[in-house]
Write a protein that holds these residues in place. Structure first.
Motif, short mmCIF file in Angstrom:
data_model
loop_
_atom_site.label_atom_id
_atom_site.label_comp_id
_atom_site.label_asym_id
_atom_site.label_seq_id
_atom_site.Cartn_x
_atom_site.Cartn_y
_atom_site.Cartn_z
N ASP A 24 -5.24 -42.17 7.19
CA ASP A 24 -4.64 -42.18 8.41
C ASP A 24 -5.83 -43.05 9.11
OD1 ASP A 24 -2.58 -40.19 9.26
OD2 ASP A 24 -2.12 -42.11 9.43
N ASP A 25 -7.21 -42.24 9.49
CA ASP A 25 -8.10 -42.65 10.38
C ASP A 25 -9.45 -43.66 10.02
OD1 ASP A 25 -8.79 -40.70 8.98
OD2 ASP A 25 -9.68 -39.61 10.71
N THR A 69 0.65 -37.40 18.11
CA THR A 69 0.93 -37.80 16.39
C THR A 69 1.85 -38.16 16.60
OG1 THR A 69 1.81 -35.49 15.48
CG2 THR A 69 -0.32 -35.56 16.36
N SER A 71 3.55 -41.46 15.77
CA SER A 71 2.78 -43.20 15.10
C SER A 71 4.40 -43.47 15.36
CB SER A 71 2.42 -43.02 14.34
OG SER A 71 3.24 -42.57 12.86
N THR A 151 -5.22 -43.49 13.84
CA THR A 151 -6.08 -42.24 13.31
C THR A 151 -4.39 -41.18 13.31
OG1 THR A 151 -6.52 -42.49 16.15
CG2 THR A 151 -8.25 -42.44 14.33
N PRO A 152 -5.08 -40.45 13.77
CA PRO A 152 -3.80 -38.66 13.75
C PRO A 152 -3.09 -38.89 15.38
CG PRO A 152 -5.23 -37.98 12.06
CD PRO A 152 -6.06 -39.35 13.07
N ASP A 153 -4.08 -38.83 16.31
CA ASP A 153 -3.51 -39.28 17.37
C ASP A 153 -3.09 -40.30 18.42
OD1 ASP A 153 -5.64 -39.29 17.87
OD2 ASP A 153 -6.73 -37.42 19.42
#
Length: 361
Positions: A24-25, A69, A71, A151-153
Motif C-alpha cells: 500500500d505505501d 482512507t 482510495s 499510502t493508507p490515507d
C-alpha cells in the motif's frame, strides 16, 4: 507573488501548442500480466512504450483529507465530478464581461479550482478554453482513484524528526526573490516545467500541456516532456554516474523486469527537491504497457534520512489523441525583464517615499 506567477504563466501559455481532448505505501503491486501480454511489442522483444501519452486528470497526487482512507470513488461520484468539470468548461468558455467588476472579467477566484486561484484566476485572464488540466478521474485497473498516492490515507508520510528540509525550484519569497533571474523559479525561467511534469516522479501540473512522447531503443528510452520542452534520457543497463554532477532531472538508469521497464533515479538536484528530499533521494519508477491504450506508471520514494520507510503511488498514462508539438518557452522571455524591472521601480518609489520626496506616493 501571484502577479509574477501570472506574468510567467501568461508568457508560457502564448506558446500553447495542439492540445488533445482529452505494498500500500511501499512498492506498488505489479501490473496484471494478462493485460500486459496484449501490449504491442518492440523489435527487441520488449513491450513497446513508444508513442504519445497524457496524464491530465481530475485526480491529484494527494487525496483530499476529508476522504480519509477511501482510495476509490464510486462510479456515481466519478460521473458527478466529470459532469461538473464539463459544465465548468462550458461556463468558462463564455465571453468574459469587462464590466463584471471581477479583475480581468474572470470568475470569482473563490469559485475556482485551488490551483487556478493560486495563480490569481484562470491563469493570467485566459478563458477556460486555454486550459487542459484534465476532465476525468484517473482510473487504475479500471478503479476511479481518489489519489495517486497509495499510502493508507493518500497523504505524504510524516517526516523523521531528524530530517532536514530540502529546497525547491520556486525561489525565495518576498521582494528578495526579484533580485535577479536566478532567484525566480525554474518554470518561470523556462528551464523545467511548472510542477513536476518531467519528474521524477512524473506528475501532472494541474493547468495544461500534460503530454509526453516516449521514444524507445534497445539502449535507452527518451521521454519528451511537452511542459516546457524537456527531454529526459533513461540509459538502459548502465551504472549511475559517480562524478557528483546532479542533472536537472537526476541520473536515470533503467532495465527490463519481464514486461516492465524499471527506472532508478538518483543524483537529484536541490532545485528539484521532492517534499523536501533530494540529497539522498532515490525514485524508482515502473512503466508497464497495460494494453494498447494505457501505460501503468508506479513510483516508489526512498530516502531513509527523511522517511522511516519507502512509499509511493501509481496512475495510468493514456494515449494522446494527437501529437506533441514544440512548447516554445525559453529563458529570457519578456515576462522576466518585466518582473525585474517592476521590482526596481518599486524599490525606487519606496526609497523616494522614505526620503520624503514629492510625488513618491
Amino acid at each position: 507573488m501571484n502577479r509574477a506567477l501570472i506574468l510567467a504563466l501568461g508568457t508560457a501559455i502564448c506558446a500553447v501548442p495542439f492540445v488533445a481532448s482529452a505494498a500500500d505505501d511501499a512498492k506498488p503491486a505489479p501490473a496484471k500480466t494478462a493485460s500486459a501480454a496484449k501490449a504491442p511489442m518492440a523489435a527487441d522483444g520488449h513491450p513497446d512504450l513508444s508513442g504519445y501519452w497524457s496524464n491530465a486528470t481530475l485526480t491529484r497526487e494527494v487525496r483530499p483529507a476529508s476522504l480519509g482512507t477511501k482510495s476509490v470513488y464510486t462510479a456515481e461520484e466519478a460521473r458527478k465530478m466529470e459532469a461538473e468539470v464539463t459544465q465548468e468548461v462550458a461556463d468558462g468558455n463564455k465571453p468574459t464581461d469587462p464590466n463584471s467588476g471581477v479583475e480581468g472579467g474572470k470568475e470569482d477566484p473563490k469559485k475556482l479550482r485551488p490551483e487556478f486561484a493560486a495563480a490569481g484566476g484562470d491563469v493570467g485572464g485566459y478563458n477556460r478554453g486555454w486550459l487542459d488540466p484534465g476532465s476525468s478521474v484517473m482510473r487504475v485497473r479500471g478503479e476511479p482513484r481518489t489519489s495517486f498516492l497509495t499510502t493508507p490515507d493518500g497523504q505524504v508520510p510524516k517526516r523523521l524528526a531528524s530530517a532536514q528540509t530540502g529546497g525547491g525550484g520556486f525561489g525565495r519569497g518576498g521582494m528578495g526573490s526579484f533580485d535577479n533571474p536566478e532567484n525566480r523559479s525554474l518554470g518561470e525561467r523556462c528551464i523545467l516545467g511548472f510542477g513536476r511534469n518531467a519528474g521524477p516522479p512524473m506528475l501532472p501540473n494541474g493547468f495544461y500541456n500534460n503530454n509526453y512522447e516516449f521514444v524507445q531503443t534497445p539502449d535507452s528510452v527518451a521521454i519528451v516532456v511537452e511542459m516546457v520542452h524537456d527531454t529526459r534520457i533513461i540509459r538502459l543497463n548502465a551504472q549511475h554516474r559517480t562524478d557528483g554532477v546532479r542533472p536537472w532531472m537526476g541520473d536515470s538508469v533503467g532495465h527490463w523486469e519481464g514486461k516492465t521497464l524499471v527506472v532508478e533515479t538518483t543524483n537529484i538536484p536541490q532545485s528539484q527537491a521532492y517534499n523536501g528530499a533530494w540529497k539522498n533521494l532515490k525514485v524508482t519508477e515502473r512503466f508497464t504497457r497495460d494494453g494498447d491504450n494505457r501505460v501503468l506508471y508506479q513510483y516508489t520514494i526512498d530516502d531513509p534520512t527523511t522517511w522511516a520507510k519507502p512509499w509511493g503511488g501509481e496512475y495510468e498514462f493514456y494515449k494522446l489523441q494527437g501529437i506533441v508539438y514544440e512548447y516554445a518557452c525559453h529563458e529570457g522571455n519578456y515576462a522576466l525583464p518585466g518582473m525585474l524591472g517592476g521590482a526596481r521601480r518599486q524599490e525606487q518609489e519606496a526609497a523616494a517615499k522614505a526620503a520624503g520626496k514629492p510625488g513618491a506616493e
